[in-house]
Design an enzyme around this catalytic site. Structure first.
Site: not given
Ligand SMILES: Cc1cc2nc3c(=O)[nH]c(=O)nc-3n(C[C@H](O)[C@H](O)[C@H](O)COP(=O)(O)OP(=O)(O)OC[C@H]3O[C@@H](n4cnc5c(N)ncnc54)[C@H](O)[C@@H]3O)c2cc1C
Length: 493
Positions: A58-60, A207, A209, A264, A298, A472
């Protein structure tokens, strides 16, 4: 078929197979910050929740290859920068002893931070009695008799179904790749770069961003020769124009080769790394070689293979359209996080959308997300934190704008921590003195911005904030001086 009722744990600890006869109040597809936050709040509100996630843990993106690992590396980079300048702080490292970077240990620390938080999430899922299902979820179409069916293919291959009164889509995003390229050990995205086996001698970052800028900052601190190629006319283009300019100035001072307006054309692998051909801002063809290239152009929403075609859900630029209550065009189906159109792809935005959605489903009180109250942070050196309207946006909206700017050079705490680059910029309206936007570049900008978010939420005015006492010596006093600067009355500049 359905593996319901086996009462055994599935592919990973804490995982369960769905119970065939259970109708959940909400099935959430995706266990990133949007999905897991929604799951916890749903449970807190007394809802029965299933959380379906197809990643090994978990954690994405945020926890595994985004926010957390990058910030861990940025902290290492900051420490390393201080160590390089230890003598300035009166710290001797010993005659002839130079500090040495142990990259493997840096990665181990980063990974241990992730593991700790994965365990924390698993604990929270158990604590809140959330059914966590390891597999890929796919909606089967509109609800039948008020009940949605989600097909789940377990990570081990087995198929099952989850029934729920509501479905929340939270499948997140993946890095976009340039046409014809594939990520590997030379052509990197945010995933590969977070586990490279050594600090590269040279890196081209495509990029500028937040993601591109953060990795540029990290690797420059560790001694990499970094070249940034950005197609748009400025770095971090969502920020106020003056902030972009200052970041570019400080990056150049740090030895980062920042090229804006660079298109690019071709990325080719060579024996030693990679060759990037591009057209510079004067229309001249250029070639740059490096050991590695990071593609940070992006993020694409993961909206494929989740069954959208069988619903009324509408997409715009590959992302899901929702109303202010996170509802899609299909009754009973919500979308949150990086797959949503019209909101920035940030963890705290996805998490807040999860809170809004669950309150809506539970019939509890909530406030929809206000686009103009979202803090935007870039954790590079220098840091950037902003909220509200940029100067240009405020003018476009028809405000008569008054700006106040205060440089960190006039702040005593900035001197103490040895960080004088950057400034605080306040954008206010002349009529009522309302603060419309706050833009900070410099030390701890990503922490300082919290005050500004609260000020905007409470519709604070310049005058109110000029008479709000700031301790301060703190970096936050630079905000006090910047509010004063709007009326030409900063004390320390
Ligand atoms: C290098 C980097 C640095 C970042 N730093 C920051 C930061 O400092 N602060 C900030 O606010 N944001 C940051 N972000 C953005 C942030 O990571 C995302 O906005 C956030 O993770 C999005 O959350 P989410 O839950 O929408 O998706 P995700 O975190 O992408 O999670 C989605 C989950 O769904 C799962 N999934 C996908 N399809 C399916 C399916 N069909 N069935 C079941 N599970 C599925 C995936 O495996 C994943 O576990 C950063 C992003 C990157 C790439």
């Amino acid at each position: 078929m359905c593996a319901a009722g086996r009462g055994r744990s599935a592919d990973r600890p804490g995982m369960e197979y769905p119970m065939a006869d259970t109708i959940y109040d909400a099935a959430i597809i995706g266990g990133g910050p949007a999905g897991y936050t929604a799951a916890i709040r749903g449970a807190e509100l007394g809802l029965k929740i299933a959380l379906i996630d197809n990643a090994p843990k978990l954690g994405g993106t945020c926890l595994h290859v985004g926010c957390i690992p990058t910030k861990a590396l940025l902290f290492n980079a900051e420490l390393w920068d201080h160590l390089k300048n230890a003598a300035e702080f009166g710290i001797k490292l010993g005659e002839g002893i130079a500090p040495e970077l142990d990259w493997a240990a840096v990665l181990t620390r980063k990974n241990s931070i992730i593991t700790k938080h994965v365990k924390g999430l698993e604990f929270l899922m158990k604590k809140h009695k959330i059914t966590v299902i390891a597999g890929s979820g796919r909606i089967t179409g509109p609800a039948q008799g008020g009940i949605h069916t989600v097909d789940v293919t377990a990570n081990a291959g087995e198929a099952s179904q989850v029934k729920a009164k509501n479905v929340v889509l939270a499948t997140g995003s993946s890095a976009k790749m340039l046409p014809g390229l594939q990520a590997d050990s030379t052509i990197l995205t945010n995933i590969e770069i977070l586990s490279i086996d050594r600090v590269p001698k040279s890196l081209i970052v495509i990029g500028a961003g937040a993601v591109g800028v953060e990795f540029s900052s990290i690797f420059r601190s560790f001694g990499t020769e970094v070249t940034i190629l950005e197609f748009l006319p400025r770095a971090i283009p969502v920020e106020d124009e003056e902030i972009s300019k200052e970041l570019t100035r400080v990056f150049k001072k740090r030895g980062i080769d920042v090229n804006i307006g660079a298109k690019v054309e071709k990325v080719e692998k060579t024996e030693t790394g990679v060759r990037v051909s591009y057209t510079d801002s004067n229309g001249k063809p250029q070639v740059k070689e490096a050991e590695k290239v990071l593609v940070a152009v992006g993020r694409a929403g993961r909206t494929e293979n989740i069954g959208l075609e069988k619903t009324k859900i509408e997409l715009e630029r590959g992302l899901i359209k929702v109303n202010a209550e996170q509802q899609t065009a299909e009754p009973g189906i919500y979308a949150i996080g990086d797959i949503v159109f019209g909101l920035p792809q940030l963890a705290h935005v996805g998490a807040m959308a999860g809170l809004v959605t669950m309150a809506k489903i539970a019939g509890a009180k909530f406030r929809p997300i206000n686009r103009e109250r979202i803090p935007s942070c870039t954790y590079s050196e220098p840091q950037v934190g902003s909220v509200g309207l940029t100067e240009a946006q405020a003018k476009e909206k028809g405000y008569e704008v008054k700006v106040g700017k205060f440089p960190f050079g006039g702040n005593s705490k900035a001197t103490i921590v040895g960080s004088h680059d950057g400034f605080v910029k306040i954008v206010s309206d002349v009529k009522y003195g309302e603060i419309l936007g706050v833009h900070i570049i410099g030390p701890q900008a990503t922490e300082l911005i919290a005050e500004a978010v609260a000020v905007l939420e409470l519709e604070g005015t310049v005058e109110e904030m000029m008479y709000t006492i700031h301790a301060h010596p703190t970096l936050s006093e630079s905000l006090l001086d910047a509010y004063g600067a709007v009326q030409g009355m900063a004390i320390n500049a």
